[in-house]
Design a protein around this motif. Structure first.
Motif, PDB file in Angstrom:
ATOM      1  N   GLU A  68      -1.638  -4.295  -9.183  1.00  0.00           N
ATOM      2  CA  GLU A  68      -1.650  -2.862  -9.513  1.00  0.00           C
ATOM      3  C   GLU A  68      -0.230  -2.348  -9.741  1.00  0.00           C
ATOM      4  O   GLU A  68       0.012  -1.531 -10.627  1.00  0.00           O
ATOM      5  CB  GLU A  68      -2.319  -2.091  -8.374  1.00  0.00           C
ATOM      6  CG  GLU A  68      -2.570  -0.629  -8.694  1.00  0.00           C
ATOM      7  CD  GLU A  68      -3.191   0.100  -7.512  1.00  0.00           C
ATOM      8  OE1 GLU A  68      -3.864   1.104  -7.739  1.00  0.00           O
ATOM      9  OE2 GLU A  68      -2.993  -0.329  -6.363  1.00  0.00           O
ATOM     10  N   THR A  69       0.712  -2.862  -8.948  1.00  0.00           N
ATOM     11  CA  THR A  69       2.100  -2.395  -9.036  1.00  0.00           C
ATOM     12  C   THR A  69       2.805  -2.941 -10.276  1.00  0.00           C
ATOM     13  O   THR A  69       3.486  -2.209 -10.986  1.00  0.00           O
ATOM     14  CB  THR A  69       2.884  -2.844  -7.781  1.00  0.00           C
ATOM     15  OG1 THR A  69       2.173  -2.410  -6.628  1.00  0.00           O
ATOM     16  CG2 THR A  69       4.280  -2.246  -7.770  1.00  0.00           C
ATOM     17  N   ARG A 104     -17.650  -5.250  -9.527  1.00  0.00           N
ATOM     18  CA  ARG A 104     -16.455  -4.406  -9.623  1.00  0.00           C
ATOM     19  C   ARG A 104     -15.926  -4.336 -11.046  1.00  0.00           C
ATOM     20  O   ARG A 104     -15.440  -3.296 -11.489  1.00  0.00           O
ATOM     21  CB  ARG A 104     -15.393  -4.930  -8.659  1.00  0.00           C
ATOM     22  CG  ARG A 104     -15.756  -4.602  -7.222  1.00  0.00           C
ATOM     23  CD  ARG A 104     -14.984  -5.376  -6.210  1.00  0.00           C
ATOM     24  NE  ARG A 104     -15.289  -4.845  -4.880  1.00  0.00           N
ATOM     25  CZ  ARG A 104     -15.220  -5.560  -3.769  1.00  0.00           C
ATOM     26  NH1 ARG A 104     -14.898  -6.826  -3.830  1.00  0.00           N
ATOM     27  NH2 ARG A 104     -15.490  -5.017  -2.594  1.00  0.00           N
ATOM     28  N   ALA A 140      -4.001  -8.003  -5.020  1.00  0.00           N
ATOM     29  CA  ALA A 140      -4.467  -6.878  -5.837  1.00  0.00           C
ATOM     30  C   ALA A 140      -3.426  -5.767  -5.889  1.00  0.00           C
ATOM     31  O   ALA A 140      -3.234  -5.127  -6.926  1.00  0.00           O
ATOM     32  CB  ALA A 140      -5.779  -6.338  -5.273  1.00  0.00           C
ATOM     33  N   SER A 141      -2.730  -5.546  -4.768  1.00  0.00           N
ATOM     34  CA  SER A 141      -1.687  -4.514  -4.745  1.00  0.00           C
ATOM     35  C   SER A 141      -0.536  -4.869  -5.671  1.00  0.00           C
ATOM     36  O   SER A 141       0.000  -4.012  -6.376  1.00  0.00           O
ATOM     37  CB  SER A 141      -1.160  -4.330  -3.314  1.00  0.00           C
ATOM     38  OG  SER A 141      -2.180  -3.907  -2.454  1.00  0.00           O
ATOM     39  N   ASP A 168       0.817  -1.219   0.000  1.00  0.00           N
ATOM     40  CA  ASP A 168       0.000   0.000   0.000  1.00  0.00           C
ATOM     41  C   ASP A 168       0.851   1.269   0.000  1.00  0.00           C
ATOM     42  O   ASP A 168       0.534   2.246  -0.667  1.00  0.00           O
ATOM     43  CB  ASP A 168      -0.924   0.020   1.224  1.00  0.00           C
ATOM     44  CG  ASP A 168      -2.123  -0.892   1.033  1.00  0.00           C
ATOM     45  OD1 ASP A 168      -2.435  -1.206  -0.132  1.00  0.00           O
ATOM     46  OD2 ASP A 168      -2.733  -1.299   2.042  1.00  0.00           O
ATOM     47  N   GLU A 218     -11.182  -4.328  -8.535  1.00  0.00           N
ATOM     48  CA  GLU A 218     -11.486  -3.062  -7.859  1.00  0.00           C
ATOM     49  C   GLU A 218     -10.270  -2.139  -7.902  1.00  0.00           C
ATOM     50  O   GLU A 218     -10.394  -0.936  -8.115  1.00  0.00           O
ATOM     51  CB  GLU A 218     -11.899  -3.327  -6.415  1.00  0.00           C
ATOM     52  CG  GLU A 218     -12.286  -2.053  -5.666  1.00  0.00           C
ATOM     53  CD  GLU A 218     -12.682  -2.321  -4.226  1.00  0.00           C
ATOM     54  OE1 GLU A 218     -13.194  -1.408  -3.580  1.00  0.00           O
ATOM     55  OE2 GLU A 218     -12.473  -3.446  -3.737  1.00  0.00           O
ATOM     56  N   TYR A 219      -9.084  -2.718  -7.710  1.00  0.00           N
ATOM     57  CA  TYR A 219      -7.857  -1.921  -7.690  1.00  0.00           C
ATOM     58  C   TYR A 219      -7.482  -1.400  -9.072  1.00  0.00           C
ATOM     59  O   TYR A 219      -7.065  -0.254  -9.206  1.00  0.00           O
ATOM     60  CB  TYR A 219      -6.693  -2.767  -7.134  1.00  0.00           C
ATOM     61  CG  TYR A 219      -6.519  -2.686  -5.638  1.00  0.00           C
ATOM     62  CD1 TYR A 219      -7.584  -2.964  -4.785  1.00  0.00           C
ATOM     63  CD2 TYR A 219      -5.292  -2.349  -5.076  1.00  0.00           C
ATOM     64  CE1 TYR A 219      -7.428  -2.901  -3.421  1.00  0.00           C
ATOM     65  CE2 TYR A 219      -5.129  -2.288  -3.700  1.00  0.00           C
ATOM     66  CZ  TYR A 219      -6.201  -2.569  -2.878  1.00  0.00           C
ATOM     67  OH  TYR A 219      -6.050  -2.507  -1.518  1.00  0.00           O
ATOM     68  N   ILE A 220      -7.609  -2.235 -10.113  1.00  0.00           N
ATOM     69  CA  ILE A 220      -7.088  -1.837 -11.428  1.00  0.00           C
ATOM     70  C   ILE A 220      -8.079  -0.997 -12.226  1.00  0.00           C
ATOM     71  O   ILE A 220      -7.707  -0.370 -13.209  1.00  0.00           O
ATOM     72  CB  ILE A 220      -6.630  -3.061 -12.263  1.00  0.00           C
ATOM     73  CG1 ILE A 220      -7.813  -3.971 -12.606  1.00  0.00           C
ATOM     74  CG2 ILE A 220      -5.552  -3.830 -11.518  1.00  0.00           C
ATOM     75  CD1 ILE A 220      -7.448  -5.125 -13.517  1.00  0.00           C
ATOM     76  N   ALA A 235      -5.550  -7.342   0.666  1.00  0.00           N
ATOM     77  CA  ALA A 235      -5.495  -6.873  -0.723  1.00  0.00           C
ATOM     78  C   ALA A 235      -4.089  -7.007  -1.294  1.00  0.00           C
ATOM     79  O   ALA A 235      -3.715  -6.296  -2.217  1.00  0.00           O
ATOM     80  CB  ALA A 235      -5.940  -5.417  -0.775  1.00  0.00           C
ATOM     81  N   PHE A 263     -11.018  -8.168  -5.508  1.00  0.00           N
ATOM     82  CA  PHE A 263     -10.142  -7.072  -5.080  1.00  0.00           C
ATOM     83  C   PHE A 263      -9.309  -6.546  -6.247  1.00  0.00           C
ATOM     84  O   PHE A 263      -9.125  -5.341  -6.409  1.00  0.00           O
ATOM     85  CB  PHE A 263      -9.205  -7.541  -3.961  1.00  0.00           C
ATOM     86  CG  PHE A 263      -9.827  -7.501  -2.599  1.00  0.00           C
ATOM     87  CD1 PHE A 263     -10.241  -6.308  -2.035  1.00  0.00           C
ATOM     88  CD2 PHE A 263     -10.008  -8.661  -1.873  1.00  0.00           C
ATOM     89  CE1 PHE A 263     -10.819  -6.266  -0.783  1.00  0.00           C
ATOM     90  CE2 PHE A 263     -10.585  -8.636  -0.616  1.00  0.00           C
ATOM     91  CZ  PHE A 263     -10.993  -7.437  -0.067  1.00  0.00           C
ATOM     92  N   LEU A 264      -8.800  -7.484  -7.050  1.00  0.00           N
ATOM     93  CA  LEU A 264      -7.921  -7.110  -8.158  1.00  0.00           C
ATOM     94  C   LEU A 264      -8.615  -6.149  -9.116  1.00  0.00           C
ATOM     95  O   LEU A 264      -8.070  -5.097  -9.467  1.00  0.00           O
ATOM     96  CB  LEU A 264      -7.480  -8.383  -8.881  1.00  0.00           C
ATOM     97  CG  LEU A 264      -6.377  -8.262  -9.931  1.00  0.00           C
ATOM     98  CD1 LEU A 264      -5.576  -9.557  -9.994  1.00  0.00           C
ATOM     99  CD2 LEU A 264      -6.947  -7.977 -11.314  1.00  0.00           C
TER     100      LEU A 264
END
Length: 262
Positions: free
Chosen positions: A83-84, A156, A79-80, A39, A118-120, A76, A115-116
């Motif tokens: 995103e990274t 999502r 998912a993080s 995060d 939602e993040y992307i 998460a 979650f994934l």
């Protein structure tokens, strides 16, 4: 984060062997720390290291203990990492885990997908076609939790790809979501209603209304109640968009205007 000792780029590789520790509390705290690093300081760690730690977390989805399983699912971390390092680094391994014939693993993968996406956000338009068969399978499963988690993921996804030309895949998924409107479990009902709300945003209210009209005047009261609940939600969310979609019905009543019979 820049003043930490040891630095983040050296700390994360050291957590990999700790994740393999069999003690439940050790694993929980280690996962929590990975999540915090993802995060707040994801950019300090090379992409290769993130992929390595991600595969370790994916291995933990096979955990048999329910508490640890829930903890892994609800973090998460995956998912993080997606995103990274871009989702294509995570999705193949995540979808491969779904092939393991175990309930907990399936639920963990679906939760991670939720979650994934939602993040992307809108990046999901490049991956929606890849995960569609997996979500199909989950929505047809006899297990309620499968369908609930898949519906949450679809909500999502639909909110992320709204207006980006993925309507064909969304309509396909919507056809699998719709039969679940008659479920009685509160959690499943809530997830399905949210998925329908997401479809309202992504596909437009008129499309959802076409599904809804067939049951508004059904002979069974329980069927009518479900359809009117969906229609009321649709009306509150997109009242102005429904005007163009209402069917034209001939008025059968006799109209009296200024004493004249028309």
């Amino acid at each position: 984060m820049t003043k930490m000792t040891p630095p983040i780029k050296d700390l994360l590789p050291g957590l990999t062997p700790i994740l393999k520790n069999r003690h439940e509390k050790v694993q929980e705290n280690c996962i929590d720390l990975v999540g915090r690093i993802a995060d707040r300081g994801a950019e300090f760690v090379p992409a290769r290291e993130w992929m390595r730690i991600c595969f370790e977390i994916l291995e933990m989805l096979k955990a048999h203990k329910k508490e640890r399983q829930n903890h892994v699912c609800t973090t998460a971390d995956i998912a993080s990492v997606a995103e990274t390092c871009s989702p294509f680094t995570v999705l193949p391994a995540l979808m491969n885990e779904y092939r393991v014939p175990e309930l907990n693993v399936h639920n963990g993968v679906l939760k991670s997908l939720s979650f994934l996406f939602e993040y992307i956000g809108e990046t999901g338009k490049d991956y929606i076609y890849a995960v569609t068969p997996l979500l199909e399978d989950a929505l047809m499963d006899r297990d309620l939790v499968h369908r609930q988690t898949a519906a949450s993921a679809i909500k999502r996804i639909s909110l992320g790809v709204a207006g980006l030309g993925c309507e064909d895949a969304l309509i396909h998924l919507f056809n699998y979501v719709w039969p679940n409107i008659f479920e009685t479990s509160p959690h499943v009902v809530n997830a399905v209603m949210e998925a329908i709300e997401g479809m309202r945003v992504a596909l437009c209210a008129a499309m959802v209304l076409n599904y809804c009209l067939q049951g508004l005047f059904h002979p069974s009261r329980k069927v009518r109640e479900v359809y009117w609940k969906i229609y009321n939600s649709l009306y509150i969310g997109s009242q102005e968009a429904l005007v163009a979609a209402y069917p034209v019905l001939e008025d059968e009543r006799t109209t009296y205007i200024a004493g004249l019979n028309w």
